[in-house]
Design a protein around this motif. Structure first.
Motif, PDB file in Angstrom:
ATOM      1  N   TRP A 133       0.801  -1.225   0.000  1.00 13.31           N
ATOM      2  CA  TRP A 133       0.000   0.000   0.000  1.00 13.31           C
ATOM      3  C   TRP A 133       0.832   1.272   0.000  1.00 13.31           C
ATOM      4  CZ3 TRP A 133      -0.106   3.328   4.261  1.00 13.31           C
ATOM      5  CH2 TRP A 133       0.503   2.849   5.409  1.00 13.31           C
ATOM      6  N   GLN A 134       2.092   1.229   0.372  1.00 12.04           N
ATOM      7  CA  GLN A 134       2.951   2.421   0.313  1.00 12.04           C
ATOM      8  C   GLN A 134       4.049   2.218  -0.739  1.00 12.04           C
ATOM      9  OE1 GLN A 134       4.229   3.113   4.397  1.00 12.04           O
ATOM     10  NE2 GLN A 134       2.784   4.811   4.484  1.00 12.04           N
ATOM     11  N   ALA A 135       3.651   1.728  -1.893  1.00  6.43           N
ATOM     12  CA  ALA A 135       4.605   1.419  -2.957  1.00  6.43           C
ATOM     13  C   ALA A 135       5.393   2.661  -3.376  1.00  6.43           C
ATOM     14  CB  ALA A 135       3.873   0.826  -4.158  1.00  6.43           C
ATOM     15  N   SER A 136       6.687   2.460  -3.608  1.00  6.92           N
ATOM     16  CA  SER A 136       7.542   3.570  -4.029  1.00  6.92           C
ATOM     17  C   SER A 136       8.658   3.052  -4.919  1.00  6.92           C
ATOM     18  CB  SER A 136       8.132   4.296  -2.811  1.00  6.92           C
ATOM     19  OG  SER A 136       8.950   3.432  -2.055  1.00  6.92           O
ATOM     20  N   TYR A 137       9.295   3.985  -5.601  1.00  8.52           N
ATOM     21  CA  TYR A 137      10.462   3.693  -6.429  1.00  8.52           C
ATOM     22  C   TYR A 137      11.371   4.909  -6.372  1.00  8.52           C
ATOM     23  CZ  TYR A 137       8.060   6.415 -10.066  1.00  8.52           C
ATOM     24  OH  TYR A 137       7.423   7.402 -10.775  1.00  8.52           O
ATOM     25  N   GLY A 138      12.517   4.808  -7.007  1.00 16.73           N
ATOM     26  CA  GLY A 138      13.445   5.926  -7.001  1.00 16.73           C
ATOM     27  C   GLY A 138      13.931   6.259  -8.397  1.00 16.73           C
ATOM     28  N   THR A 139      14.452   7.454  -8.525  1.00 21.43           N
ATOM     29  CA  THR A 139      15.158   7.828  -9.752  1.00 21.43           C
ATOM     30  C   THR A 139      16.554   8.284  -9.372  1.00 21.43           C
ATOM     31  OG1 THR A 139      14.301  10.100  -9.706  1.00 21.43           O
ATOM     32  CG2 THR A 139      13.090   8.492 -11.048  1.00 21.43           C
ATOM     33  N   LEU A 140      17.470   8.012 -10.258  1.00 22.95           N
ATOM     34  CA  LEU A 140      18.861   8.421 -10.126  1.00 22.95           C
ATOM     35  C   LEU A 140      19.201   9.175 -11.396  1.00 22.95           C
ATOM     36  CD1 LEU A 140      21.787   8.232  -8.940  1.00 22.95           C
ATOM     37  CD2 LEU A 140      21.952   6.013 -10.078  1.00 22.95           C
ATOM     38  N   ASP A 141      19.536  10.440 -11.247  1.00 21.93           N
ATOM     39  CA  ASP A 141      19.927  11.249 -12.398  1.00 21.93           C
ATOM     40  C   ASP A 141      21.424  11.478 -12.340  1.00 21.93           C
ATOM     41  OD1 ASP A 141      17.428  11.851 -13.806  1.00 21.93           O
ATOM     42  OD2 ASP A 141      16.870  12.847 -11.945  1.00 21.93           O
ATOM     43  N   ILE A 142      22.098  11.104 -13.414  1.00 23.72           N
ATOM     44  CA  ILE A 142      23.537  11.299 -13.531  1.00 23.72           C
ATOM     45  C   ILE A 142      23.767  12.278 -14.674  1.00 23.72           C
ATOM     46  CG2 ILE A 142      25.756  10.196 -13.972  1.00 23.72           C
ATOM     47  CD1 ILE A 142      24.465   7.551 -13.003  1.00 23.72           C
ATOM     48  N   THR A 143      24.264  13.463 -14.331  1.00 24.93           N
ATOM     49  CA  THR A 143      24.502  14.495 -15.339  1.00 24.93           C
ATOM     50  C   THR A 143      25.903  15.066 -15.146  1.00 24.93           C
ATOM     51  OG1 THR A 143      23.734  16.365 -14.007  1.00 24.93           O
ATOM     52  CG2 THR A 143      22.051  15.122 -15.224  1.00 24.93           C
ATOM     53  N   SER A 144      26.303  15.914 -16.042  1.00 24.46           N
ATOM     54  CA  SER A 144      27.611  16.571 -15.909  1.00 24.46           C
ATOM     55  C   SER A 144      27.633  17.519 -14.709  1.00 24.46           C
ATOM     56  CB  SER A 144      27.964  17.325 -17.194  1.00 24.46           C
ATOM     57  OG  SER A 144      26.958  18.267 -17.492  1.00 24.46           O
ATOM     58  N   GLN A 145      26.448  17.943 -14.242  1.00 27.11           N
ATOM     59  CA  GLN A 145      26.362  18.824 -13.078  1.00 27.11           C
ATOM     60  C   GLN A 145      26.406  18.066 -11.761  1.00 27.11           C
ATOM     61  OE1 GLN A 145      23.971  19.212 -15.658  1.00 27.11           O
ATOM     62  NE2 GLN A 145      25.247  20.791 -16.589  1.00 27.11           N
ATOM     63  N   GLY A 146      26.147  16.760 -11.800  1.00 30.73           N
ATOM     64  CA  GLY A 146      26.195  15.982 -10.572  1.00 30.73           C
ATOM     65  C   GLY A 146      25.209  14.830 -10.557  1.00 30.73           C
ATOM     66  N   ILE A 147      24.993  14.294  -9.355  1.00 30.35           N
ATOM     67  CA  ILE A 147      24.150  13.134  -9.118  1.00 30.35           C
ATOM     68  C   ILE A 147      22.974  13.564  -8.238  1.00 30.35           C
ATOM     69  CG2 ILE A 147      24.064  10.844  -8.055  1.00 30.35           C
ATOM     70  CD1 ILE A 147      27.167  10.762  -8.514  1.00 30.35           C
ATOM     71  N   VAL A 148      21.770  13.149  -8.631  1.00 32.33           N
ATOM     72  CA  VAL A 148      20.581  13.468  -7.838  1.00 32.33           C
ATOM     73  C   VAL A 148      19.774  12.179  -7.659  1.00 32.33           C
ATOM     74  CG1 VAL A 148      18.427  14.793  -7.721  1.00 32.33           C
ATOM     75  CG2 VAL A 148      20.481  15.831  -8.711  1.00 32.33           C
ATOM     76  N   THR A 149      19.402  11.889  -6.408  1.00 30.73           N
ATOM     77  CA  THR A 149      18.509  10.767  -6.125  1.00 30.73           C
ATOM     78  C   THR A 149      17.162  11.331  -5.694  1.00 30.73           C
ATOM     79  OG1 THR A 149      19.270  10.635  -3.829  1.00 30.73           O
ATOM     80  CG2 THR A 149      20.388   9.224  -5.439  1.00 30.73           C
ATOM     81  N   ASN A 150      16.103  10.595  -6.038  1.00 31.28           N
ATOM     82  CA  ASN A 150      14.763  11.069  -5.722  1.00 31.28           C
ATOM     83  C   ASN A 150      13.876   9.863  -5.428  1.00 31.28           C
ATOM     84  OD1 ASN A 150      12.727  13.018  -5.437  1.00 31.28           O
ATOM     85  ND2 ASN A 150      12.067  12.762  -7.548  1.00 31.28           N
ATOM     86  N   LEU A 151      13.027   9.985  -4.413  1.00 31.72           N
ATOM     87  CA  LEU A 151      12.064   8.941  -4.066  1.00 31.72           C
ATOM     88  C   LEU A 151      10.677   9.381  -4.487  1.00 31.72           C
ATOM     89  CD1 LEU A 151      13.397   8.159  -0.496  1.00 31.72           C
ATOM     90  CD2 LEU A 151      13.745   6.810  -2.570  1.00 31.72           C
ATOM     91  N   ILE A 152       9.909   8.444  -5.052  1.00 27.70           N
ATOM     92  CA  ILE A 152       8.586   8.761  -5.589  1.00 27.70           C
ATOM     93  C   ILE A 152       7.598   7.697  -5.126  1.00 27.70           C
ATOM     94  CG2 ILE A 152       7.228   9.093  -7.695  1.00 27.70           C
ATOM     95  CD1 ILE A 152      10.072   9.753  -9.006  1.00 27.70           C
ATOM     96  N   LYS A 153       6.464   8.131  -4.579  1.00 30.18           N
ATOM     97  CA  LYS A 153       5.392   7.203  -4.230  1.00 30.18           C
ATOM     98  C   LYS A 153       4.649   6.835  -5.503  1.00 30.18           C
ATOM     99  CE  LYS A 153       4.606   8.311   0.539  1.00 30.18           C
ATOM    100  NZ  LYS A 153       4.444   7.182   1.388  1.00 30.18           N
ATOM    101  N   LEU A 154       4.366   5.575  -5.654  1.00 29.02           N
ATOM    102  CA  LEU A 154       3.607   5.117  -6.820  1.00 29.02           C
ATOM    103  C   LEU A 154       2.149   5.521  -6.617  1.00 29.02           C
ATOM    104  CD1 LEU A 154       4.059   3.499  -9.437  1.00 29.02           C
ATOM    105  CD2 LEU A 154       3.306   1.495  -8.186  1.00 29.02           C
ATOM    106  N   PRO A 155       1.593   6.301  -7.540  1.00 26.04           N
ATOM    107  CA  PRO A 155       0.195   6.747  -7.364  1.00 26.04           C
ATOM    108  C   PRO A 155      -0.785   5.589  -7.453  1.00 26.04           C
ATOM    109  CG  PRO A 155       1.166   7.655  -9.392  1.00 26.04           C
ATOM    110  CD  PRO A 155       2.188   6.805  -8.736  1.00 26.04           C
TER     111      PRO A 155
END
Length: 155
Positions: A133-155
């Motif tokens: 019921w609290q399903a989630s996933y993440g994104t990892l963005d790798i760019t020349s400016q750096g690394i960003v991680t993000n958590l997202i709840k599955l709607p």
């Protein structure tokens, strides 16, 4: 480059498909275990995406590796389900393993608890569980400016 990071889908192909469709810009899907069957099944539906997988403690009979190391534009990503490193009791062993590989990113699952952190040059992320019921996933963005991680709840 955007990477979709998922874990612990436990047979829930529908949630895995929803996460993939919700991130059309993701070129890579990393499944952190406990979902080998549905990940393999959906891989054929998304041939334009690279799929990386490791086995989890519930992927019985799997021949997938316990860990993986992937490098993109000089950024090393160490990924594992986490059970082999005792992540339910703490992250020390998994962090040490990532550092031994000279990784800048550690991805793990197993606990079903989403987490993102940064510790002395190491980005750490657990995307949580795609099932339940609290399903989630993440994104990892790798760019020349750096690394960003993000958590997202599955709607």
């Amino acid at each position: 480059m955007r990477v979709l990071v998922v874990s612990d889908s436990h047979g829930d192909s529908i949630s895995l498909r929803r996460a993939i469709l919700a991130q059309p810009k993701a070129e890579v899907v990393i499944h952190l275990g406990d979902g080998e069957v549905e990940a393999q099944r959906l891989k054929a539906s998304f041939p334009e995406k690279m799929f990386l997988q490791v086995r989890g403690n519930c992927d019985w009979g799997s021949e997938l590796p316990v860990t993986g190391l992937w490098e993109f534009e000089g950024v090393k990503v160490f990924y594992t389900h986490g059970h082999a490193y005792g992540v339910k009791s703490g992250l020390y062993n998994a962090v040490c393993a990532a550092r031994e590989q000279k990784a800048q990113v550690l991805l793990f699952g197993h606990t079903h608890r989403a987490l993102t952190d940064y510790e002395e040059g190491l980005h750490i992320m657990n995307p949580g569980s795609l099932s339940g019921w609290q399903a989630s996933y993440g994104t990892l963005d790798i760019t020349s400016q750096g690394i960003v991680t993000n958590l997202i709840k599955l709607p």
